[in-house]
Design an enzyme around this catalytic site. Structure first.
Site, PDB file in Angstrom:
ATOM      1  CD  GLU A  60      -3.409  -1.222   4.804  1.00 13.81           C
ATOM      2  OE1 GLU A  60      -3.424  -2.228   5.698  1.00 13.81           O
ATOM      3  OE2 GLU A  60      -3.239  -0.179   5.742  1.00 13.81           O
ATOM      4  CD  GLU A  61      -1.943   2.527   7.411  1.00 13.56           C
ATOM      5  OE1 GLU A  61      -2.565   1.969   8.295  1.00 13.56           O
ATOM      6  OE2 GLU A  61      -0.725   2.432   7.259  1.00 13.56           O
ATOM      7  CG  ASP A  83       1.258  -3.589   5.301  1.00 13.96           C
ATOM      8  OD1 ASP A  83       1.999  -2.649   5.622  1.00 13.96           O
ATOM      9  OD2 ASP A  83       0.031  -3.357   5.601  1.00 13.96           O
ATOM     10  CG  HIS A  94      -0.556   0.094   2.400  1.00 11.53           C
ATOM     11  ND1 HIS A  94      -0.614   1.336   3.034  1.00 11.53           N
ATOM     12  CD2 HIS A  94      -0.371  -0.864   3.266  1.00 11.53           C
ATOM     13  CE1 HIS A  94       0.021   0.981   4.370  1.00 11.53           C
ATOM     14  NE2 HIS A  94      -0.161  -0.345   4.659  1.00 11.53           N
ATOM     15  CG  HIS A 151      -0.179   3.405  12.193  1.00  6.80           C
ATOM     16  ND1 HIS A 151      -0.910   2.373  12.732  1.00  6.80           N
ATOM     17  CD2 HIS A 151      -0.084   3.296  10.705  1.00  6.80           C
ATOM     18  CE1 HIS A 151      -1.117   1.546  11.760  1.00  6.80           C
ATOM     19  NE2 HIS A 151      -0.432   1.949  10.582  1.00  6.80           N
ATOM     20  CG  ASP A 166       2.002   0.645   8.037  1.00  9.03           C
ATOM     21  OD1 ASP A 166       1.512   0.275   7.101  1.00  9.03           O
ATOM     22  OD2 ASP A 166       1.167   0.958   8.957  1.00  9.03           O
TER      23      ASP A 166
END
Ligand code: BES
Ligand code: ZN
Length: 431
Positions: free
Chosen positions: A275-276, A308, A220, A391, A241
């Protein structure tokens, strides 16, 4: 998880500023989410302890159906819902997003997750591409992976609703285009999504003899910042990520081009948007391919591999690769294990591996699985030792191990060569 129509709501000046585009992107329509079975309990607990108001989010009321939690939510609450879920229910796994209650209920009762589900076409039985694979593995370079990750983290954010996110997608398109510019059988296209700004990217090597049969590797392109209640659209370098996944896909493409590999089946390289916020980009793409596979002569996806998080090393005793073993195809995981035994048992390309438990919908492989297409997710660590920086603004390339990511690129290359087979391969794989 079908595509959503472009909203006809009046575009506000603020939305214009945010997305920098003349198109309208729906911010206020209602969507249906499906998540793991214990989210409903977490929602109840959080209501009781008054933690339910996370950044003003009204935590949805979940209904438990077939052991899954189903609720409706405002589209504009998706970021905050992700944030809430990670704090209130860290081990609940991801969620999928649907445009109607019917679609959500169908997902909660998806036959593709049940034992005994049969996929469309078989995987090849024999591994017989030793010389092609050997040549390709020698060319995989950790420093190329690092330079792609560095470029991607340099956008500052790749959030799916930002112009930076779209610039990152265009950067990937240009990179892939330049790697395949000598090849008439190679094309790259942006895949646009009606309801948000960032495109997905799809590179295609057309199969020489079985172009209607497709194998996919993907990752992603979007990133998000959702810890500490900061703005999820900013400070999201997303190196592990999932710039590390896009970099692995890019390296596999570079190596196949450098070795002049010409596949019999079609190969697709994908960088998924959004994706998130519930696997939304890959959901639209996988649904489109699943629908096409049902039409006469339409392309059929044989298998999809998700990358991922590939660069974080959780400790010296860790294995190199962990095959996620839920909501993934056990058969495809078996095939990957066979590849690792054949090509990576010892020597310069040795790779150690194990299995780990994932979660319901933590990454884009689930978009394929839920559409009845076999998919798998080789991951960097056991789930309980996963990278603590994702994140956050600390998800940086400096925290990653290039040799670790290179091993994922090796697996990607082996997977593509053995499932798509080269035109000079010895085996006819239409079995
Ligand atoms: N790369 C992560 C998956 C992940 C998260 C692996 C945490 C290991 C630990 C992915 O981008 C992600 O954040 N997934 C979400 C679900 C998504 C649908 C919002 C997750 O796992 O909660
Ligand atoms: Zn993530």
């Amino acid at each position: 998880m079908t595509g959503m129509r472009c909203s006809r709501i009046i575009l506000t000046a603020l939305a214009m500023l945010l997305v920098g585009s003349p198109c309208t992107y729906a911010q206020s329509s209602r969507l249906w989410i499906v998540t793991g079975n214990n989210v409903a309990d977490a929602a109840q607990r959080s209501l009781a302890s008054r933690q339910s108001v996370a950044d003003d989010l009204v935590v949805p009321t979940f209904q438990v159906i077939n052991g899954m939690s189903v609720a409706d939510i405002a589209e504009s609450d998706l970021d905050r819902f992700s944030n809430w879920m990670h704090r209130a229910c860290p081990r609940c796994g991801g969620f999928t997003v649907h445009t109607s209650r019917e679609a959500a209920l169908k997902e909660a009762d998806n036959p593709a997750y049940k034992p005994g589900f049969r996929y469309l076409a078989p995987l090849p039985e024999a591994l017989d591409q030793q010389s092609t694979v050997g040549r390709a593995l020698d060319r995989v370079k950790g420093d190329k992976i690092v330079s792609t990750i560095t470029m991607l983290q340099g956008f500052g954010t790749r959030h799916y609703q930002t112009s930076k996110g779209q610039e990152a997608a265009e950067f990937v398109r240009r990179e892939w285009q330049s790697m395949g510019q000598e090849r008439p059988d190679f094309t790259v296209a942006l895949f646009s999504h009606h309801d948000w700004l960032q495109n997905s990217v799809i590179g295609t090597i057309r199969g020489a003899s079985h172009s209607d049969e497709v194998v996919v590797i993907g990752a992603h392109i979007d990133s998000i910042h959702w810890k500490n209640r900061e703005n999820p659209k900013e400070n999201a370098p997303g190196a592990d990520d999932d710039a590390s996944g896009v970099a692995v896909v890019t390296e596999a493409l570079r190596v196949l081009m450098e070795t002049g590999f010409k596949p019999q089946r079609t190969i697709k390289f994908m960088a998924y948007s959004a994706e998130e916020v519930g696997l939304r980009g890959s959901a639209e793409i996988a649904a489109k391919y699943a629908a096409e596979s049902k039409s006469e002569g339409g392309q059929k996806v044989i298998a999809a591999l998700q990358f991922d998080m590939t660069g974080f090393n959780p400790g010296k005793d860790a294995r190199d690769i962990y095959l996620v073993n839920d909501h993934a195809s056990a058969e495809l995981n078996g095939f990957l294990t066979k590849l690792l035994k054949e090509y990576n048992h010892s020597g310069a390309h040795a790779i150690t591996h194990a299995e780990t438990k994932g979660c319901y919908a933590c990454s884009d492989h689930v978009s394929w699985t839920s559409n009845g297409i076999r998919a798998a997710w080789p991951f960097e660590s056991p789930r309980e030792q996963s990278n603590p920086y994702i994140h956050t603004s600390e998800d940086l390339v400096s925290k990653l191990d290039p040799a670790k990511a290179a091993r994922f690129a090796k697996l990607a290359v082996e997977f593509l060569i053995e499932t798509a087979k080269g035109v000079d391969g010895r085996e006819s794989y239409r079995n």
